[in-house]
Design an enzyme around this catalytic site. Sequence first.
Site, PDB file in Angstrom:
ATOM      1  NE  ARG A 287      82.485  47.789 -18.764  1.00 34.16           N
ATOM      2  CZ  ARG A 287      81.320  47.189 -19.024  1.00 34.16           C
ATOM      3  NH1 ARG A 287      80.177  47.863 -18.937  1.00 34.16           N
ATOM      4  NH2 ARG A 287      81.287  45.921 -19.368  1.00 34.16           N
TER       5      ARG A 287
ATOM      6  CG  HIS B  86      85.149  47.567 -22.917  1.00 32.45           C
ATOM      7  ND1 HIS B  86      84.421  46.498 -22.501  1.00 32.45           N
ATOM      8  CD2 HIS B  86      85.980  47.841 -21.889  1.00 32.45           C
ATOM      9  CE1 HIS B  86      84.781  46.145 -21.272  1.00 32.45           C
ATOM     10  NE2 HIS B  86      85.725  46.960 -20.873  1.00 32.45           N
TER      11      HIS B  86
ATOM     12  CD1 TRP C 295      87.471  49.138  -7.879  1.00 31.49           C
ATOM     13  CD2 TRP C 295      85.859  49.939  -9.191  1.00 31.49           C
ATOM     14  NE1 TRP C 295      87.352  48.292  -8.957  1.00 31.49           N
ATOM     15  CE2 TRP C 295      86.365  48.768  -9.788  1.00 31.49           C
ATOM     16  CE3 TRP C 295      84.816  50.608  -9.852  1.00 31.49           C
ATOM     17  CZ2 TRP C 295      85.896  48.250 -10.991  1.00 31.49           C
ATOM     18  CZ3 TRP C 295      84.349  50.099 -11.050  1.00 31.49           C
ATOM     19  CH2 TRP C 295      84.877  48.942 -11.612  1.00 31.49           C
TER      20      TRP C 295
HETATM   21  C1  HEM Z   1      92.728  45.093 -15.618  1.00 32.51           C
HETATM   22  C2  HEM Z   1      91.981  45.605 -16.508  1.00 32.51           C
HETATM   23  C3  HEM Z   1      90.502  45.812 -16.334  1.00 32.51           C
HETATM   24  C4  HEM Z   1      89.544  44.947 -15.934  1.00 32.51           C
HETATM   25  C5  HEM Z   1      89.712  43.483 -15.605  1.00 32.51           C
HETATM   26  C6  HEM Z   1      88.298  45.674 -15.876  1.00 32.51           C
HETATM   27  C7  HEM Z   1      87.081  45.133 -15.526  1.00 32.51           C
HETATM   28  C8  HEM Z   1      85.919  45.858 -15.282  1.00 32.51           C
HETATM   29  C9  HEM Z   1      84.676  45.334 -14.850  1.00 32.51           C
HETATM   30  C10 HEM Z   1      84.378  43.855 -14.583  1.00 32.51           C
HETATM   31  C11 HEM Z   1      83.806  46.346 -14.714  1.00 32.51           C
HETATM   32  C12 HEM Z   1      82.335  46.284 -14.267  1.00 32.51           C
HETATM   33  C13 HEM Z   1      81.375  46.390 -15.454  1.00 32.51           C
HETATM   34  C14 HEM Z   1      79.946  46.405 -14.976  1.00 32.51           C
HETATM   35  O1  HEM Z   1      79.529  45.452 -14.323  1.00 32.51           O
HETATM   36  O2  HEM Z   1      79.224  47.363 -15.288  1.00 32.51           O
HETATM   37  C15 HEM Z   1      84.500  47.542 -15.073  1.00 32.51           C
HETATM   38  C16 HEM Z   1      83.954  48.797 -15.020  1.00 32.51           C
HETATM   39  C17 HEM Z   1      84.612  49.935 -15.411  1.00 32.51           C
HETATM   40  N1  HEM Z   1      85.844  49.982 -15.999  1.00 32.51           N
HETATM   41 FE1  HEM Z   1      87.200  48.478 -16.077  1.00 32.51          FE
HETATM   42  N2  HEM Z   1      88.526  46.954 -16.252  1.00 32.51           N
HETATM   43  C18 HEM Z   1      89.851  47.073 -16.550  1.00 32.51           C
HETATM   44  C19 HEM Z   1      90.473  48.202 -17.020  1.00 32.51           C
HETATM   45  C20 HEM Z   1      89.856  49.404 -17.241  1.00 32.51           C
HETATM   46  C21 HEM Z   1      90.437  50.507 -17.936  1.00 32.51           C
HETATM   47  C22 HEM Z   1      91.826  50.496 -18.590  1.00 32.51           C
HETATM   48  C23 HEM Z   1      89.525  51.511 -17.918  1.00 32.51           C
HETATM   49  C24 HEM Z   1      89.602  52.892 -18.528  1.00 32.51           C
HETATM   50  C25 HEM Z   1      90.712  53.502 -18.845  1.00 32.51           C
HETATM   51  C26 HEM Z   1      88.364  51.041 -17.210  1.00 32.51           C
HETATM   52  C27 HEM Z   1      87.241  51.766 -16.934  1.00 32.51           C
HETATM   53  C28 HEM Z   1      86.112  51.282 -16.286  1.00 32.51           C
HETATM   54  C29 HEM Z   1      85.019  52.123 -15.831  1.00 32.51           C
HETATM   55  C30 HEM Z   1      84.935  53.639 -15.913  1.00 32.51           C
HETATM   56  C31 HEM Z   1      84.073  51.256 -15.281  1.00 32.51           C
HETATM   57  C32 HEM Z   1      82.725  51.638 -14.653  1.00 32.51           C
HETATM   58  C33 HEM Z   1      81.607  51.529 -15.665  1.00 32.51           C
HETATM   59  C34 HEM Z   1      80.250  51.865 -15.111  1.00 32.51           C
HETATM   60  O3  HEM Z   1      80.137  52.443 -14.039  1.00 32.51           O
HETATM   61  O4  HEM Z   1      79.269  51.562 -15.792  1.00 32.51           O
HETATM   62  N3  HEM Z   1      88.589  49.736 -16.852  1.00 32.51           N
HETATM   63  N4  HEM Z   1      85.776  47.219 -15.419  1.00 32.51           N
END
Ligand code: HEM
Length: 361
Positions: free
Chosen positions: A119, A123, A262
């Site tokens: 992430r 970002h 998820w």
């Molecule tokens: C539609 C686009 C996306 C939205 C709206 C989105 C939104 C989010 C949100 C709200 C979280 C939770 C953050 C938290 O509370 O810790 C998250 C986690 C995460 N996102 Fe996304 N994301 C998007 C696209 C992506 C993309 C393109 C990637 C990587 C290629 C990605 C990788 C991750 C990963 C690995 C986590 C887990 C982080 C953790 O476990 O700490 N996301 N995302």
Amino acid sequence: MSSTLRTVPRLALRAPASAKLSALRLPAASTSSARTLARAYSSQQQRQYQLPRTRKAGTGGILGVLAAGALAGWYFYSKQQDETPAWKKVNYQNVYKDIADLLEDENYDDGSYGPVFVRLAWHASGTYDKKTRTGGSAGATIRHAPESEHGANAGLDVARRRLEPLKQKYRNISYGDLYTLAGVVGVQELGGPTVQWRPGRSDKQADACTPDGRLPDAAQGADHVRDIFYRMGFDDREIAALVGAHALGRCHTYRSGFDGPWNASPTVFTNFFYTELLENTWVPKKWDGPKQFVDKPTGAFMMLPADMAFKTDPRFRTYIELYARDQDTFFNDFSAAFAKLLELGVKFPEDAPTYRFKTLD
Ligand code: HEM
């Protein structure tokens, strides 16, 4: 200082090897050139050289020549080091291994920092705007306020702090290279595809921070998701592949406000984001928090409103179905799209090599 003394370092600097050679030969050879060298290194008055050569004077000369040789060697070495760009002085395979060693921690989340590293890399890179050619991972501006404090980046300080000791260890790596490489390690070490990666990003200061709002808002739908990713230069297939990273990790109420993983294996890179999205029944979660979905049978897994858009939007859905039934195609497409994401807006040095890191055993 006498003029003799000043000449010597210059002579030695120009020809360190031969100076050393002369020094080695000096005791045996009493040629005039050898004598000149010995004299040149002496701090004695010239008239002392007109005296018959003594053992003591010879030893002093030899030591002098040796010292000058060493000095010259050091000078050339450090000059060469100074002219080498910082990014070339780093052994990235070693950095890869050291990041991999930081992943596991049974007291953190589901036991791995991999998801939050992915992430962070996303970002750091996903702020790119292809029209203005601003943002992206090149400057690592995500570490500076105000960008570090944008709502979308909540919780990423955890990942940056975990990586900081490596920035101290490898002083020549840029933050941009470190953060993006951490994303590669996260994907690969958790069982995902190989992601090719290049070094050479240079860091920027806080004045290069991007404005808030460049990253997607999880509460919105397909139009918004397209606006955000088209701005970076991605098409529908690439967007659908990238969001498959949501097989990893979880949402945290104290970061984004959303809650839960998820799927059941958040520390393994799989195509489960797609299979869960299509095969499970998702219902709105009954709680005081922001609108999100949970699986009807257990309520243990979640989907963001933006995730659900990939199921309901017909063009996205084509790819979701493809990736759900064909993990290899997902891995190939994800690998290409993620590598592209990490390079958005980066002007690499012409001789920057492309790495394909081996995963650790
Ligand atoms: C539609 C686009 C996306 C939205 C709206 C989105 C939104 C989010 C949100 C709200 C979280 C939770 C953050 C938290 O509370 O810790 C998250 C986690 C995460 N996102 Fe996304 N994301 C998007 C696209 C992506 C993309 C393109 C990637 C990587 C290629 C990605 C990788 C991750 C990963 C690995 C986590 C887990 C982080 C953790 O476990 O700490 N996301 N995302």
